[in-house]
Write a protein that holds these residues in place. Structure first.
Motif, short mmCIF file in Angstrom:
data_model
loop_
_atom_site.label_atom_id
_atom_site.label_comp_id
_atom_site.label_asym_id
_atom_site.label_seq_id
_atom_site.Cartn_x
_atom_site.Cartn_y
_atom_site.Cartn_z
N LEU A 1 -4.15 9.48 -4.89
CA LEU A 1 -3.95 8.87 -3.57
C LEU A 1 -2.75 9.46 -2.86
CD1 LEU A 1 -4.70 5.16 -4.55
CD2 LEU A 1 -6.11 6.61 -3.10
N LEU A 2 -1.66 9.66 -3.59
CA LEU A 2 -0.45 10.21 -2.97
C LEU A 2 -0.66 11.65 -2.48
CD1 LEU A 2 2.36 8.79 -5.30
CD2 LEU A 2 1.62 7.96 -3.04
N ARG A 3 -1.51 12.41 -3.18
CA ARG A 3 -1.80 13.79 -2.75
C ARG A 3 -2.45 13.82 -1.37
NH1 ARG A 3 -3.32 14.76 -8.19
NH2 ARG A 3 -5.52 14.39 -7.68
N ASN A 4 -3.15 12.77 -1.04
CA ASN A 4 -3.89 12.74 0.22
C ASN A 4 -3.15 12.01 1.34
OD1 ASN A 4 -6.86 13.84 -0.23
ND2 ASN A 4 -6.27 12.75 -2.09
N VAL A 5 -1.93 11.57 1.06
CA VAL A 5 -1.16 10.85 2.08
C VAL A 5 -0.93 11.68 3.34
CG1 VAL A 5 1.11 9.89 2.61
CG2 VAL A 5 -0.07 9.20 0.52
N GLN B 1 -9.35 -1.51 13.62
CA GLN B 1 -8.25 -2.35 13.14
C GLN B 1 -8.41 -2.65 11.64
OE1 GLN B 1 -5.48 -3.28 14.47
NE2 GLN B 1 -4.82 -4.58 12.77
N LYS B 2 -9.63 -2.92 11.20
CA LYS B 2 -9.87 -3.21 9.79
C LYS B 2 -9.55 -1.99 8.93
CE LYS B 2 -13.51 -6.51 10.92
NZ LYS B 2 -14.96 -6.83 10.85
N MET B 3 -9.95 -0.82 9.39
CA MET B 3 -9.69 0.40 8.64
C MET B 3 -8.20 0.76 8.66
SD MET B 3 -12.50 1.46 7.24
CE MET B 3 -12.64 -0.32 6.89
N PHE B 4 -7.55 0.47 9.78
CA PHE B 4 -6.10 0.73 9.86
C PHE B 4 -5.34 -0.10 8.83
CE2 PHE B 4 -1.99 -0.68 11.61
CZ PHE B 4 -1.33 0.54 11.63
N VAL B 5 -5.69 -1.36 8.72
CA VAL B 5 -5.03 -2.24 7.74
C VAL B 5 -5.27 -1.73 6.32
CG1 VAL B 5 -4.96 -4.57 6.76
CG2 VAL B 5 -5.14 -4.26 9.23
N TRP B 6 -6.51 -1.36 6.02
CA TRP B 6 -6.85 -0.91 4.68
C TRP B 6 -6.12 0.38 4.31
CZ3 TRP B 6 -7.97 -1.57 -0.06
CH2 TRP B 6 -8.44 -0.53 -0.85
N LEU B 7 -6.20 1.38 5.15
CA LEU B 7 -5.60 2.68 4.83
C LEU B 7 -4.08 2.59 4.79
CD1 LEU B 7 -7.83 5.21 6.81
CD2 LEU B 7 -8.03 4.44 4.44
N THR B 8 -3.50 1.80 5.68
CA THR B 8 -2.05 1.61 5.65
C THR B 8 -1.61 1.00 4.33
OG1 THR B 8 -2.02 1.29 8.05
CG2 THR B 8 -0.10 0.53 6.83
N PHE B 9 -2.42 0.10 3.82
CA PHE B 9 -2.09 -0.57 2.56
C PHE B 9 -2.26 0.36 1.36
CE2 PHE B 9 -3.87 -2.77 -1.17
CZ PHE B 9 -2.78 -3.56 -1.52
N ILE B 10 -3.40 1.02 1.26
CA ILE B 10 -3.73 1.77 0.04
C ILE B 10 -3.02 3.11 -0.05
CG2 ILE B 10 -5.75 3.02 0.88
CD1 ILE B 10 -5.33 1.24 -2.55
N PHE B 11 -2.62 3.68 1.08
CA PHE B 11 -1.93 4.98 1.04
C PHE B 11 -0.41 4.82 1.21
CE2 PHE B 11 -6.24 6.53 1.89
CZ PHE B 11 -6.30 7.58 0.97
N SER B 12 0.09 3.67 0.82
CA SER B 12 1.53 3.42 0.84
C SER B 12 2.09 3.61 -0.57
CB SER B 12 1.82 2.00 1.33
OG SER B 12 3.15 1.63 1.04
N ALA B 13 3.07 4.49 -0.71
CA ALA B 13 3.67 4.72 -2.03
C ALA B 13 4.32 3.45 -2.56
CB ALA B 13 4.71 5.85 -1.92
N THR B 14 4.90 2.69 -1.66
CA THR B 14 5.54 1.42 -2.08
C THR B 14 4.51 0.45 -2.63
OG1 THR B 14 7.27 1.68 -0.40
CG2 THR B 14 6.93 -0.53 -1.30
N ASN B 15 3.41 0.30 -1.92
CA ASN B 15 2.37 -0.61 -2.40
C ASN B 15 1.77 -0.14 -3.72
OD1 ASN B 15 2.71 -2.20 -0.14
ND2 ASN B 15 1.04 -1.24 1.00
#
Length: 227
Positions: A136-140, A96-110
């Protein structure tokens, strides 16, 4: 580590010895991560400030240092490590912790709304756009698969935890209700009735002048004669 008493290098040496790290590769990587977190402290801090602001109900302050390490690894080292190695680090921690982090950092909007402006206060705008955000966007695409897998695992773990909690609760015998042990109250003694003398407070005695208008006892003699 107190910098007034011990340097970062000395602290690392003591720590690595305490955990029994003898592999040169692991030792080098740990040192790189520590130095990297110190070197890029400013960008890590503003990134985590945005994370905690946006996901305040989903992240804990107790995990700040965990997110600090992953902020460094994600923003600065994800392509150096490669997705397969980075993925191993991710799945070694709470889903859950990793899901929150990756969802946040690999978001183009964020990246373009929450982070770009703050990152440009630290680095040149072109470097932020062409290096940090672009990397970061290359690895989305690859990280999207990791994120979805984390979502599934986090949901499954949450369901399993709830089921386990329900089973543990069902093992306990239901509470038997017992009547309250209250002492019976003693009957109150009723006082004996007493007479009440009723008098008319407005009744006045007959004036003497009416009983004996002559003042010589004539009325009394008259009454006695009648009787």
């Amino acid at each position: 580590c107190n910098p007034n008493k011990m340097t970062i290098d000395s602290h690392l040496e003591v720590y690595l010895a305490s955990v029994g790290c003898k592999d040169e590769g692991e030792e080098l990587f740990i040192k790189q991560v520590v130095y990297g977190c110190l070197r890029f402290k400013r960008i890590i801090n503003v990134t985590l400030t945005a994370l905690y602001f946006k996901h305040g109900t989903e992240v804990s302050r107790d995990d700040y240092h965990l997110y600090m390490v992953f902020a460094y690894l994600t923003i600065m080292r994800v392509e150096d490590l490669g997705v397969p190695v980075f993925r191993k680090f991710v799945f070694a921690h709470d889903y859950q912790k990793m899901f929150v982090w990756l969802t946040f950092i690999f978001s183009a909007t964020n990246l373009n709304k929450w982070l770009k402006e703050e990152w440009c206060r630290i680095f040149d705008e072109q470097y932020v756009e062409d290096e940090l955000i672009a990397r970061l966007l290359r690895n989305v695409p690859e990280m999207s698969e990791v994120i979805e897998r984390l979502r599934d695992l986090a949901s499954t773990k949450s369901a399993d935890d709830k089921t386990s909690e329900d089973l543990n609760r069902s093992k306990h015998e239901p509470t038997q209700l017992q009547p309250f042990n209250l002492s019976k109250s003693r009957p109150r003694a009723i006082p004996e009735p007493f007479g009440i003398k009723l008098e008319n407070p407005y009744k006045k005695p007959i004036p003497r002048s009416l009983r004996d208008p002559m003042g010589d006892g004539t009325m009394k003699r008259v009454q006695d004669a009648k009787s």
